[in-house]
Design a protein around this motif. Structure first.
Motif, PDB file in Angstrom:
ATOM      1  N   GLY A 146       0.796  -1.220   0.000  1.00  0.00           N
ATOM      2  CA  GLY A 146       0.000   0.000   0.000  1.00  0.00           C
ATOM      3  C   GLY A 146       0.829   1.270   0.000  1.00  0.00           C
ATOM      4  N   ILE A 147       2.090   1.178   0.454  1.00  0.00           N
ATOM      5  CA  ILE A 147       2.973   2.345   0.485  1.00  0.00           C
ATOM      6  C   ILE A 147       3.073   2.983  -0.897  1.00  0.00           C
ATOM      7  CG2 ILE A 147       5.416   3.006   0.629  1.00  0.00           C
ATOM      8  CD1 ILE A 147       4.310   2.923   3.342  1.00  0.00           C
ATOM      9  N   ASN A 148       3.128   2.168  -1.925  1.00  0.00           N
ATOM     10  CA  ASN A 148       3.343   2.663  -3.277  1.00  0.00           C
ATOM     11  C   ASN A 148       2.178   3.461  -3.840  1.00  0.00           C
ATOM     12  OD1 ASN A 148       5.892   1.443  -3.370  1.00  0.00           O
ATOM     13  ND2 ASN A 148       5.003  -0.514  -3.971  1.00  0.00           N
ATOM     14  N   ALA A 149       1.032   3.409  -3.179  1.00  0.00           N
ATOM     15  CA  ALA A 149      -0.119   4.185  -3.622  1.00  0.00           C
ATOM     16  C   ALA A 149      -0.226   5.524  -2.909  1.00  0.00           C
ATOM     17  CB  ALA A 149      -1.406   3.382  -3.408  1.00  0.00           C
ATOM     18  N   LEU A 150       0.676   5.780  -1.977  1.00  0.00           N
ATOM     19  CA  LEU A 150       0.585   6.976  -1.140  1.00  0.00           C
ATOM     20  C   LEU A 150       1.275   8.179  -1.763  1.00  0.00           C
ATOM     21  CD1 LEU A 150       1.449   5.451   2.370  1.00  0.00           C
ATOM     22  CD2 LEU A 150      -0.825   5.855   1.399  1.00  0.00           C
ATOM     23  N   ASP A 151       0.894   9.341  -1.254  1.00  0.00           N
ATOM     24  CA  ASP A 151       1.599  10.574  -1.580  1.00  0.00           C
ATOM     25  C   ASP A 151       2.646  10.896  -0.524  1.00  0.00           C
ATOM     26  OD1 ASP A 151       0.230  11.535  -4.045  1.00  0.00           O
ATOM     27  OD2 ASP A 151      -1.522  11.427  -2.738  1.00  0.00           O
ATOM     28  N   ALA A 152       2.483  10.355   0.674  1.00  0.00           N
ATOM     29  CA  ALA A 152       3.452  10.559   1.755  1.00  0.00           C
ATOM     30  C   ALA A 152       3.098   9.668   2.931  1.00  0.00           C
ATOM     31  CB  ALA A 152       3.471  12.023   2.206  1.00  0.00           C
ATOM     32  N   VAL A 153       4.097   9.428   3.789  1.00  0.00           N
ATOM     33  CA  VAL A 153       3.867   8.757   5.060  1.00  0.00           C
ATOM     34  C   VAL A 153       4.214   9.719   6.194  1.00  0.00           C
ATOM     35  CG1 VAL A 153       4.252   6.403   4.251  1.00  0.00           C
ATOM     36  CG2 VAL A 153       6.207   7.746   5.058  1.00  0.00           C
TER      37      VAL A 153
END
Length: 233
Positions: free
Chosen positions: A155-162
């Protein structure tokens, strides 16, 4: 220091920290990261500073929102509030008037209902990011991240930031018993993350300078935005 002055100070520091991250990696594409999934590249226009609401520590988020600098972000976390829709609508109105970006915590339906700019997911719900990106590409998506192992979640790869936390000792219930990352831990996250990294937890006027040069793209805070009841606007 007045509330507006404090918030403006934090905004300027957040911009400086983000700028230092760009300068330290001049050859990295755009905002620091190449596309991770087809059709998606982390957004380059996220606010450098986010106000995280909390029903206990910031019970009147609309008052804080009315004092925020332009281009600040709000992450409204309802935590089951039965009046969440009404509160989100008020924040949406303030955000439009003051040129802020509004994210809704862990509730895509509410974000769509009020016309929010994005959603913020807890770490436990990170895997939902891929479907949210596919179904609602217009939304910004961020998520909490508490360990380096989480960076391996698809799911990290779908994010704009963490948002990594806690950066410093924090009053957040979720930080109870957690070891603060400190500047060294933050830098490790920034070097390994496939998406931009924001810091959260214990960040305020007295601690923010320690984050310069760590690679952070911005900051989030709760306590730094607290205002006294008698000073509410």
């Amino acid at each position: 220091m007045t509330y507006k002055t404090r918030f403006a100070f934090l905004m300027n520091k957040a911009k400086d920290i983000a700028r230092s991250a760009h300068m330290s990696s001049p050859l990295i594409h755009l905002n620091g990261h190449a596309p991770q999934i087809q059709g998606h590249e982390p957004a380059a226009d996220l606010p450098p500073l986010f106000f995280f609401t909390d029903p206990e520590r910031t019970p009147h988020p609309e008052d804080v929102a009315s004092l925020l600098p332009e281009n600040c972000g709000i992450i409204y976390r309802s935590f089951g509030d039965k009046h969440a829709s009404a509160h989100a609508r008020v924040l949406r109105s303030i955000a439009e008037q003051r040129r802020l970006k509004l994210f809704i915590g862990n509730d895509v339906d509410l974000a769509l209902e009020v016309g929010a700019d994005g959603v913020h997911l807890p770490e436990r719900n990170l895997e939902a990011a891929t479907d949210i990106r596919r179904l609602h590409p217009q939304l910004y998506i961020t998520a909490a991240c508490h360990s380096l192992a989480t960076l391996n979640n698809d799911g990290i790869n779908a994010l704009d930031a963490v948002f990594i936390s806690p950066v410093f000792a924090s009053n957040s219930p979720s930080a109870n018993g957690a070891e603060p990352l400190g500047a060294k831990g933050v830098k490790a996250f920034c070097e390994l993350s496939p998406v931009p990294v924001y810091g959260l937890g214990g960040i305020g006027v007295d601690t923010v300078d320690a984050l310069m040069g760590t690679g952070l793209r911005g900051l989030g805070a709760v306590d730094a935005f607290m205002i006294e009841d008698e000073m509410r606007v």
